[in-house]
Design a protein around this motif. Structure first.
Motif, PDB file in Angstrom:
ATOM      1  N   ALA A 429       3.602  -5.303  10.968  1.00  0.00           N
ATOM      2  CA  ALA A 429       4.057  -4.211  10.131  1.00  0.00           C
ATOM      3  C   ALA A 429       3.010  -4.407   8.720  1.00  0.00           C
ATOM      4  CB  ALA A 429       5.413  -4.449   9.267  1.00  0.00           C
ATOM      5  N   VAL A 430       2.612  -5.425   8.587  1.00  0.00           N
ATOM      6  CA  VAL A 430       1.336  -5.729   7.611  1.00  0.00           C
ATOM      7  C   VAL A 430       0.230  -5.431   8.062  1.00  0.00           C
ATOM      8  CG1 VAL A 430       0.413  -7.062   6.000  1.00  0.00           C
ATOM      9  CG2 VAL A 430       2.717  -7.203   6.157  1.00  0.00           C
ATOM     10  N   GLN A 431      -0.775  -4.440   7.864  1.00  0.00           N
ATOM     11  CA  GLN A 431      -2.038  -3.969   8.292  1.00  0.00           C
ATOM     12  C   GLN A 431      -3.049  -3.858   6.893  1.00  0.00           C
ATOM     13  OE1 GLN A 431      -1.808  -0.818  10.973  1.00  0.00           O
ATOM     14  NE2 GLN A 431       0.070  -1.453  11.724  1.00  0.00           N
ATOM     15  N   PRO A 432      -4.425  -3.836   7.374  1.00  0.00           N
ATOM     16  CA  PRO A 432      -5.450  -3.547   6.541  1.00  0.00           C
ATOM     17  C   PRO A 432      -5.130  -2.373   5.879  1.00  0.00           C
ATOM     18  CG  PRO A 432      -6.492  -4.515   8.418  1.00  0.00           C
ATOM     19  CD  PRO A 432      -4.844  -4.340   8.880  1.00  0.00           C
ATOM     20  N   GLY A 433      -5.160  -2.242   4.466  1.00  0.00           N
ATOM     21  CA  GLY A 433      -4.774  -1.115   3.530  1.00  0.00           C
ATOM     22  C   GLY A 433      -3.615  -1.256   2.787  1.00  0.00           C
ATOM     23  N   ASP A 434      -2.710  -2.222   3.442  1.00  0.00           N
ATOM     24  CA  ASP A 434      -1.685  -2.552   2.728  1.00  0.00           C
ATOM     25  C   ASP A 434      -1.626  -3.137   1.574  1.00  0.00           C
ATOM     26  OD1 ASP A 434      -0.607  -1.009   4.774  1.00  0.00           O
ATOM     27  OD2 ASP A 434       0.510  -2.592   5.967  1.00  0.00           O
ATOM     28  N   ARG A 435      -0.404  -3.066   0.668  1.00  0.00           N
ATOM     29  CA  ARG A 435      -0.377  -3.976  -0.349  1.00  0.00           C
ATOM     30  C   ARG A 435       0.006  -5.437   0.163  1.00  0.00           C
ATOM     31  NH1 ARG A 435       4.824  -5.597  -1.615  1.00  0.00           N
ATOM     32  NH2 ARG A 435       5.182  -6.521  -3.573  1.00  0.00           N
ATOM     33  N   LEU A 436      -0.492  -6.603  -0.480  1.00  0.00           N
ATOM     34  CA  LEU A 436      -0.349  -7.861   0.167  1.00  0.00           C
ATOM     35  C   LEU A 436       1.084  -8.066  -0.290  1.00  0.00           C
ATOM     36  CD1 LEU A 436      -1.194 -10.747   0.982  1.00  0.00           C
ATOM     37  CD2 LEU A 436      -1.104 -11.170  -1.414  1.00  0.00           C
ATOM     38  N   PRO A 437       2.334  -8.399   0.836  1.00  0.00           N
ATOM     39  CA  PRO A 437       3.581  -8.623   0.533  1.00  0.00           C
ATOM     40  C   PRO A 437       3.739  -9.551  -0.253  1.00  0.00           C
ATOM     41  CG  PRO A 437       3.040  -9.227   2.804  1.00  0.00           C
ATOM     42  CD  PRO A 437       1.686  -8.566   2.317  1.00  0.00           C
ATOM     43  N   TRP A 438       4.848  -9.756  -1.161  1.00  0.00           N
ATOM     44  CA  TRP A 438       5.211 -10.900  -1.865  1.00  0.00           C
ATOM     45  C   TRP A 438       6.049 -11.819  -1.080  1.00  0.00           C
ATOM     46  CZ3 TRP A 438      10.034 -11.939  -4.862  1.00  0.00           C
ATOM     47  CH2 TRP A 438       9.937 -12.710  -5.852  1.00  0.00           C
ATOM     48  N   ALA A 439       5.633 -13.131  -1.316  1.00  0.00           N
ATOM     49  CA  ALA A 439       6.560 -14.099  -0.718  1.00  0.00           C
ATOM     50  C   ALA A 439       6.695 -15.372  -1.762  1.00  0.00           C
ATOM     51  CB  ALA A 439       5.675 -14.760   0.461  1.00  0.00           C
ATOM     52  N   LYS A 440       8.175 -15.448  -1.811  1.00  0.00           N
ATOM     53  CA  LYS A 440       8.747 -16.255  -2.902  1.00  0.00           C
ATOM     54  C   LYS A 440       9.225 -17.474  -2.168  1.00  0.00           C
ATOM     55  CE  LYS A 440      10.050 -17.406  -7.000  1.00  0.00           C
ATOM     56  NZ  LYS A 440      10.261 -18.929  -6.617  1.00  0.00           N
ATOM     57  N   LEU A 441       8.604 -18.469  -2.583  1.00  0.00           N
ATOM     58  CA  LEU A 441       9.451 -19.698  -2.196  1.00  0.00           C
ATOM     59  C   LEU A 441      10.145 -20.392  -3.098  1.00  0.00           C
ATOM     60  CD1 LEU A 441       6.569 -21.169   0.047  1.00  0.00           C
ATOM     61  CD2 LEU A 441       8.464 -19.630   0.834  1.00  0.00           C
ATOM     62  N   ASP A 442      10.751 -21.618  -2.960  1.00  0.00           N
ATOM     63  CA  ASP A 442      11.639 -22.178  -4.215  1.00  0.00           C
ATOM     64  C   ASP A 442      10.777 -22.358  -5.488  1.00  0.00           C
ATOM     65  OD1 ASP A 442      13.732 -22.203  -2.371  1.00  0.00           O
ATOM     66  OD2 ASP A 442      13.229 -24.270  -1.411  1.00  0.00           O
ATOM     67  N   SER A 443       9.647 -23.014  -5.337  1.00  0.00           N
ATOM     68  CA  SER A 443       9.087 -23.244  -6.595  1.00  0.00           C
ATOM     69  C   SER A 443       7.764 -22.426  -6.712  1.00  0.00           C
ATOM     70  CB  SER A 443       8.525 -24.892  -6.724  1.00  0.00           C
ATOM     71  OG  SER A 443       7.736 -25.267  -5.409  1.00  0.00           O
ATOM     72  N   SER A 444       7.263 -21.599  -6.166  1.00  0.00           N
ATOM     73  CA  SER A 444       6.048 -20.993  -6.263  1.00  0.00           C
ATOM     74  C   SER A 444       6.058 -19.475  -5.366  1.00  0.00           C
ATOM     75  CB  SER A 444       4.981 -21.764  -5.630  1.00  0.00           C
ATOM     76  OG  SER A 444       4.957 -21.921  -4.122  1.00  0.00           O
ATOM     77  N   ASP A 445       5.024 -18.879  -5.630  1.00  0.00           N
ATOM     78  CA  ASP A 445       4.855 -17.527  -4.836  1.00  0.00           C
ATOM     79  C   ASP A 445       3.474 -17.530  -4.638  1.00  0.00           C
ATOM     80  OD1 ASP A 445       3.822 -16.532  -7.129  1.00  0.00           O
ATOM     81  OD2 ASP A 445       5.260 -15.007  -7.533  1.00  0.00           O
ATOM     82  N   ASN A 446       3.190 -16.397  -3.768  1.00  0.00           N
ATOM     83  CA  ASN A 446       1.632 -16.277  -3.403  1.00  0.00           C
ATOM     84  C   ASN A 446       1.116 -14.954  -4.469  1.00  0.00           C
ATOM     85  OD1 ASN A 446       3.211 -13.928  -2.441  1.00  0.00           O
ATOM     86  ND2 ASN A 446       1.960 -13.287  -0.702  1.00  0.00           N
ATOM     87  N   PHE A 447       1.484 -14.790  -5.493  1.00  0.00           N
ATOM     88  CA  PHE A 447       1.133 -13.768  -6.316  1.00  0.00           C
ATOM     89  C   PHE A 447       0.331 -14.528  -7.370  1.00  0.00           C
ATOM     90  CE2 PHE A 447       2.881  -9.180  -5.729  1.00  0.00           C
ATOM     91  CZ  PHE A 447       2.468  -9.338  -4.317  1.00  0.00           C
ATOM     92  N   SER A 448       0.577 -15.918  -7.521  1.00  0.00           N
ATOM     93  CA  SER A 448       0.213 -16.671  -8.732  1.00  0.00           C
ATOM     94  C   SER A 448      -1.320 -16.632  -8.598  1.00  0.00           C
ATOM     95  CB  SER A 448       0.696 -18.019  -8.579  1.00  0.00           C
ATOM     96  OG  SER A 448       0.214 -18.542  -7.379  1.00  0.00           O
TER      97      SER A 448
END
Length: 530
Positions: A429-448
Motif C-alpha cells: 500500500a505504501v509506495q514512492p510518492g506517498d506521504r510517510l505513514p504515521w506510526a505511533k507507539l506507546d512513547s514515541s512516533d516516527n514523525f519526531s
C-alpha cells in the motif's frame, strides 16, 4: 533597484508559507501584498491535518492549535429537522498526530504566519503591488507600485531570480504567463457571516461548539464554530433571481446586504442574529490554470486553482503548493552547478505533481457541492435520504471513517509516477510518492525526526551495512526505529530504507546490500544535492 532570490506576490497563507519555507532553507525572499494587513473578510476557516503535519516541520503546529478550535462533531438538519450527530473525534485516530479539522479564521492564521516571518527578520511589504515584470536569461525584473501613507505612488524596481504569484483569483502573474483559467461559475450566490453569541443564545444548537449542515430545499448552509461555539461562521447559498429587483444580475459579483438575506438565514438556521461581525456575498467558482509555470515565473494557491467551499480544501491545497515548490526552488538556487536539463525537470515536477492533485480536489468538491445544491432527482435523493439516513450508518464503520478523513484532510495526496519517485515493483500500500505513514507507539512516533526541511532516511528495524557511514559522509540524517508489528500495520516494511524528500514524501524505498549505490544513483541521476 533591489535584488533577491525569490519575489513572492501575495501575503495570504500560500505566500507566507512559501516565504517561511524558502527562508528556512537559506533562500533570500521578498514578499509584497497590496492589502494593509491580514484579510478581515476571509472565507477560509479550516486547517487540515496534512497542513498541520507540515507546520510541525517548522514548529508552528502547536501555535495554531493554541489559537484554533478542533471540530468534534457535525450535525445534519433537513428542512428544519435534526436527523443525526456525527462524532468526528475518532475519524483520524491512528492516522495522524492531528486527527481533527482545526477551525481558525484566515485572519488569525495569516497573523501567526506573518509574526513567525517577522521573528526571522522577513517583513511583508504592504500597500505594494506588481505592475508587470520582464524575464531575462538569468533573472526577472519586476516593476512594483507602492502607495505611501499619503497615497503617493512610488515605483520600485526589483530584480529576482524567480517570481511566484500567490496573488489570488485575479492573479497578475497568471495573466503575465498567459495561463488560461478554465472552469465555471456556480449559479448560487454565496454569503458569509461571522456571528457572536448574544444573551440567550446558549440554548440555540447553532452555538453548541459543533458544526451544523442545514438543508432547506436546494438552499445550503453550514455553521462552523470558533472558540467553543461563542462565535460561529455561517456559509450559505441563496438564489440571485429571488432578489432581481434589488441587484443587477448582469454584474460578475452582485452584492446583497445582511438585511436582504436575514429572513432566509433565519428560516434555514433558526438563529436570531444579534451580534454580527462581518458579512459579505460573493460568487464562487471552480477553476484551474492550464499551466502553473512559465520560465522563471510560477503560480500557486488561488492564483492557480479555486474551489467550491465544500470541505475547506482551497487554502490547504495552496499551502501544500507552497511547500512543494519551496524545496525545489531552494534546490536549484543552492546548486548553481545543476545542469539546465535537471533544473527544468525538477521545477517542472511542481506543476506535474500539484496540478494533478488540484484537478482531483476540484473534481471532488465540485461534485459534492453540485449534489447538495442542484435541483433534480439525484440531488433530492442525496439531500432527503443519503444525508439524513445513510451518512450516520456508514460513518460507524472504521474503514469508511478513515477514508473520509484521508480524503478530507489531504493525507491521501500522492506523487506516484513523478520522476522524483523511484519506481519499484512488489511494494504494498505504501509506495514512492506517498506521504510517510504515521506510526505511533506507546512513547514515541516516527514523525519526531521530521523537524528538518532536508533529505533524510528512515529504517524500521536494522539498517543495511555501511548505511550509517554513507549518511555521515553525505551529512544526511538517518533515523533508525526498532521494528514493531504496528509498523507493518501502517504499511511500512521491516529493514527497508525509506528516502524522504524535504516535504516529507517518500522519494524511494530501497533494500538489499546495494542500498548505498542505489541512493548515489538516485541523487546523481537527478543532480540533486543532499
Amino acid at each position: 533597484m533591489s535584488q533577491t532570490d525569490v519575489l513572492i506576490i501575495g501575503a495570504g497563507p500560500t505566500g507566507l508559507t512559501l516565504a517561511l519555507w524558502l527562508h528556512k532553507q537559506g533562500v533570500a525572499v521578498r514578499i509584497i501584498d497590496y492589502a494593509e494587513g491580514p484579510s478581515k473578510n476571509s472565507r477560509a476557516v479550516a486547517v487540515h491535518a496534512r497542513v498541520l503535519e507540515l507546520y510541525q516541520q517548522i514548529d508552528l503546529a502547536d501555535e495554531l492549535d493554541a489559537f484554533g478550535y478542533p471540530l468534534r462533531a457535525s450535525n445534519i438538519w433537513i428542512d428544519g429537522k435534526h436527523y443525526s450527530t456525527v462524532p468526528l473525534s475518532d475519524f483520524g485516530k491512528k492516522l495522524t498526530p492531528y486527527p481533527y479539522m482545526l477551525m481558525l479564521s484566515q485572519e488569525d492564521h495569516e497573523k501567526i504566519l506573518e509574526n513567525r516571518l517577522q521573528s526571522l527578520g522577513v517583513y511583508v511589504e504592504r500597500c505594494t503591488k506588481l505592475k508587470h515584470y520582464v524575464e531575462h536569461v538569468s533573472k526577472i525584473t519586476a516593476t512594483l507600485v507602492r502607495e505611501t501613507d499619503r497615497r503617493e505612488v512610488i515605483k520600485v524596481i526589483c530584480d529576482a531570480s524567480w517570481i511566484v504569484g500567490c496573488d489570488g483569483a485575479r492573479s497578475i502573474v497568471r495573466h503575465e504567463i498567459g495561463a488560461d483559467f478554465e472552469g465555471e461559475t456556480y449559479v448560487p450566490l454565496f454569503y458569509i457571516a461571522d456571528i457572536e453569541a448574544g444573551p440567550g443564545d446558549c440554548c440555540n444548537p447553532g452555538f453548541n461548539g459543533e458544526a451544523h449542515i442545514r438543508m432547506l430545499g436546494d438552499k445550503y448552509n453550514v455553521i462552523l464554530p470558533f472558540s467553543n461555539g461563542k462565535r460561529i461562521r455561517l456559509i450559505g447559498t441563496t438564489t440571485p433571481e429571488d432578489y432581481k429587483e434589488k441587484i443587477d444580475l448582469s454584474t460578475p459579483n452582485p452584492q446583497l446586504t445582511f438585511e436582504d438575506v436575514e429572513p432566509e438565514i433565519r428560516a434555514v438556521t433558526g438563529i436570531e442574529i444579534k451580534k454580527l461581525h462581518t458579512f459579505a456575498t460573493y460568487r464562487c467558482h471552480h477553476r484551474i490554470a492550464d499551466k502553473f509555470r512559465k520560465g522563471r515565473a510560477f503560480i500557486a494557491g488561488d492564483a492557480a486553482h479555486i474551489h467550491s467551499p465544500v470541505g475547506g480544501q482551497g487554502m490547504n491545497t495552496g499551502i501544500m503548493d507552497a511547500v512543494n515548490l519551496a524545496w525545489k526552488l531552494a534546490a536549484v538556487i543552492k546548486n548553481p552547478g545543476m545542469s539546465e536539463i535537471s533544473q527544468e525537470k525538477l521545477l517542472d515536477s511542481y506543476e506535474i505533481e500539484r496540478r494533478t492533485f488540484a484537478i482531483n480536489v476540484i473534481g471532488a468538491t465540485d461534485q459534492g457541492f453540485t449534489l447538495l445544491t442542484s435541483k433534480g432527482f439525484w440531488p433530492y435523493l442525496v439531500r432527503q435520504w443519503l444525508l439524513p439516513y445513510g451518512v450516520p450508518i456508514v460513518t460507524k464503520l472504521e474503514y469508511i471513517k478513515h477514508q473520509i478523513f484521508r480524503r478530507g484532510s489531504q493525507l491521501v495526496c500522492t506523487y506516484r509516477g513523478s520522476h522524483l519517485s523511484e519506481a519499484v515493483s512488489g511494494w504494498g500500500a505504501v509506495q514512492p510518492g506517498d506521504r510517510l505513514p504515521w506510526a505511533k507507539l506507546d512513547s514515541s512516533d516516527n514523525f519526531s525526526s521530521l523537524h528538518h526541511i532536508a533529505w533524510q532516511l528512515h529504517v524500521y528495524g536494522y539498517p543495511p551495512t555501511a548505511l550509517e557511514k554513507w549518511c555521515i559522509v553525505n551529512d544526511v540524517l538517518l533515523t533508525v526505529i526498532d521494528w514493531d508489528p504496528h509498523h507493518g500495520k501502517v504499511g511500512l516494511r521491516k529493514n527497508a530504507v525509506y528516502l524522504l524528500r524535504p516535504d516529507q514524501y517518500i522519494a524511494g524505498i530501497f533494500e538489499g546490500r546495494s542500498v548505498n549505490s542505489m541512493l548515489d544513483d538516485y541523487f546523481s541521476s537527478r543532480e540533486l544535492t543532499y
